[in-house]
Design an enzyme around this catalytic site. Sequence first.
Site, short mmCIF file in Angstrom:
data_model
loop_
_atom_site.label_atom_id
_atom_site.label_comp_id
_atom_site.label_asym_id
_atom_site.label_seq_id
_atom_site.Cartn_x
_atom_site.Cartn_y
_atom_site.Cartn_z
N HIS A 137 0.85 -1.19 0.00
CA HIS A 137 0.00 0.00 0.00
C HIS A 137 0.88 1.23 0.00
O HIS A 137 1.91 1.24 0.67
CB HIS A 137 -0.93 0.02 1.23
CG HIS A 137 -2.11 0.91 1.04
ND1 HIS A 137 -2.02 2.27 1.11
CD2 HIS A 137 -3.41 0.62 0.75
CE1 HIS A 137 -3.22 2.79 0.87
NE2 HIS A 137 -4.08 1.82 0.65
N GLU B 106 -7.83 -4.93 0.34
CA GLU B 106 -8.49 -5.76 -0.68
C GLU B 106 -8.49 -7.24 -0.34
O GLU B 106 -9.35 -7.98 -0.82
CB GLU B 106 -7.78 -5.56 -2.03
CG GLU B 106 -7.67 -4.13 -2.50
CD GLU B 106 -8.92 -3.61 -3.15
OE1 GLU B 106 -10.01 -4.00 -2.70
OE2 GLU B 106 -8.80 -2.81 -4.08
N1 ACO Z 1 3.52 -8.00 -4.78
C1 ACO Z 1 4.83 -8.03 -5.12
N2 ACO Z 1 5.63 -6.95 -5.13
C2 ACO Z 1 5.09 -5.79 -4.80
C3 ACO Z 1 3.72 -5.68 -4.42
C4 ACO Z 1 2.93 -6.84 -4.42
N3 ACO Z 1 1.65 -6.82 -4.09
N4 ACO Z 1 3.45 -4.39 -4.13
C5 ACO Z 1 4.58 -3.71 -4.33
N5 ACO Z 1 5.57 -4.55 -4.71
C6 ACO Z 1 6.97 -4.19 -4.97
C7 ACO Z 1 7.16 -3.56 -6.33
O1 ACO Z 1 7.44 -4.52 -7.31
C8 ACO Z 1 8.32 -2.64 -6.06
O2 ACO Z 1 9.49 -3.42 -5.99
P1 ACO Z 1 10.83 -3.01 -6.81
O3 ACO Z 1 11.16 -1.63 -6.38
O4 ACO Z 1 11.80 -4.05 -6.38
O5 ACO Z 1 10.44 -3.09 -8.24
C9 ACO Z 1 8.08 -2.16 -4.65
O6 ACO Z 1 7.32 -3.20 -4.02
C10 ACO Z 1 7.32 -0.83 -4.57
O7 ACO Z 1 6.20 -0.89 -5.40
P2 ACO Z 1 5.46 0.41 -5.94
O8 ACO Z 1 4.58 0.01 -7.07
O9 ACO Z 1 6.45 1.50 -6.20
O10 ACO Z 1 4.62 0.83 -4.68
P3 ACO Z 1 3.35 1.76 -4.70
O11 ACO Z 1 3.26 2.38 -3.37
O12 ACO Z 1 3.38 2.66 -5.88
O13 ACO Z 1 2.15 0.73 -4.96
C11 ACO Z 1 0.32 -0.71 -4.72
C12 ACO Z 1 1.18 0.38 -4.05
C13 ACO Z 1 -0.13 -0.21 -6.10
C14 ACO Z 1 -0.92 -0.99 -3.90
C15 ACO Z 1 1.15 -2.00 -4.88
O14 ACO Z 1 1.58 -2.44 -3.62
C16 ACO Z 1 0.43 -3.11 -5.63
O15 ACO Z 1 0.44 -3.12 -6.87
N6 ACO Z 1 -0.26 -4.07 -4.91
C17 ACO Z 1 -0.97 -5.13 -5.54
C18 ACO Z 1 -2.32 -4.64 -6.05
C19 ACO Z 1 -3.28 -4.34 -4.91
O16 ACO Z 1 -3.35 -5.06 -3.91
N7 ACO Z 1 -4.05 -3.24 -5.10
C20 ACO Z 1 -5.01 -2.74 -4.10
C21 ACO Z 1 -4.42 -1.61 -3.31
S1 ACO Z 1 -5.42 -1.14 -1.95
C22 ACO Z 1 -6.37 0.13 -2.46
O17 ACO Z 1 -5.94 1.04 -3.13
C23 ACO Z 1 -7.77 0.19 -2.10
#
Ligand code: ACO
Length: 374
Positions: free
Chosen positions: A255, A311
Amino acid sequence: MTDDEVHEGLADVTVTETRLSDIDGEAGQLWIAGYPVAELAANATYPETVFLLLYDRLPDAAELESFEDRLCSYRTLPEPCHDAVVAAAQRGAGPMAALRMGAATATAVEPNDPEADALRLIARLPTITATYWRVLSGEEPIEPRLDLGHAANYLYMLTGEEPTDAQVAGLETYLTAVVDHGLNASTFTARTIVSTESELVSAITGAIGALRGDLHGGAPDLVLQMLEDLEATDDVRAELETRLDRGERLMGFGHRVYDARDPRATVLEDATATFYEGENDFFAMAKDVEAQARDLLAERKPEWDLETNVEFYTAVLLHGVGIPSELFTPTFAISRVAGWSAHCLEQLEDNRLIRPRSTFVGEHGQEWVPVEER
Ligand code: ACO
């Protein structure tokens, strides 16, 4: 003074003040209008929470009754909206596209009034979603029942059957827990649209578009899909590793604002346990997947705190309550429309057009070449 530093994704940028919700991402805490989310979800009904957000205080019993009556009076869709939703379903539009079309037309024949429009949209998104689902499923839409509460009536309009108390309680907890959450992408979208002095309905329609993406509200059905796939495997950890090796994200984890477990995940896990009275194979399997995924993410991405987000248990709870997975994101919108509306009304109290800057990285001094010479 101009700040030329680029803040990718607007991370850590503060653009407004709000009294609606507050998040402590490090401690994993959320307050809605000053109340810890767990306290509100355990005690408040959804209409009570809506009143709190819109009018900044809890209603007394008489106020709550007349507020619920007013919401009820708006449940039936005006004809242009009903027709748009039916047409969307008949042409096979996706659930969020249909919700967007329904929301856009939901107040079309009524005079523009931000407060009344907020209530109309809050009352009508469940009817839009249920009408869409019935027609898509080849069945007749079901008229709203005015003697049922907000959550119960939504479930009733989906199936034509009166829901059980456990279903209503599970859904009510969900609707209350996700009603508002700081300046997330869809709420920011709504505030930006209304800051131009456009109508509230345009702001809500735009917010629905923003919510639909997988990185925001579009993930709970993907969580359910992941859990159903994992249910069929013998080795959960190996399957999770394969997904990460393919560069996939594990749905329901990570998140932007939380380094700790999302407090709504805890509220919804507790609500799921109550719903199942503590025992259910699917719930037990989900808890096992959660534990293994968190361990794996901590090993693979030690520099990030990838904890369970809202979620994950949304999927488990709504699945248990009987909401079809295709409607998980519309159901999120059915709750969040109150947060969006409250933010829009708050923005309008002391409005300033939201208009950030960008840093130009193209080239100046281009020389015009007439089309026939290119
Ligand atoms: N699984 C695996 N790796 C992940 C995940 C995940 N769920 N979430 C983040 N990471 C990793 C990324 O690959 C990145 O790694 P890297 O730098 O080695 O490439 C690092 O963690 C940071 O990720 P970002 O995308 O920069 O983090 P951001 O804060 O922008 O994203 C988000 C947050 C979009 C929720 C992300 O964690 C994600 O895509 N989660 C999965 C989808 C999800 O559960 N969405 C619902 C969110 S809750 C809501 O908004 C209501």
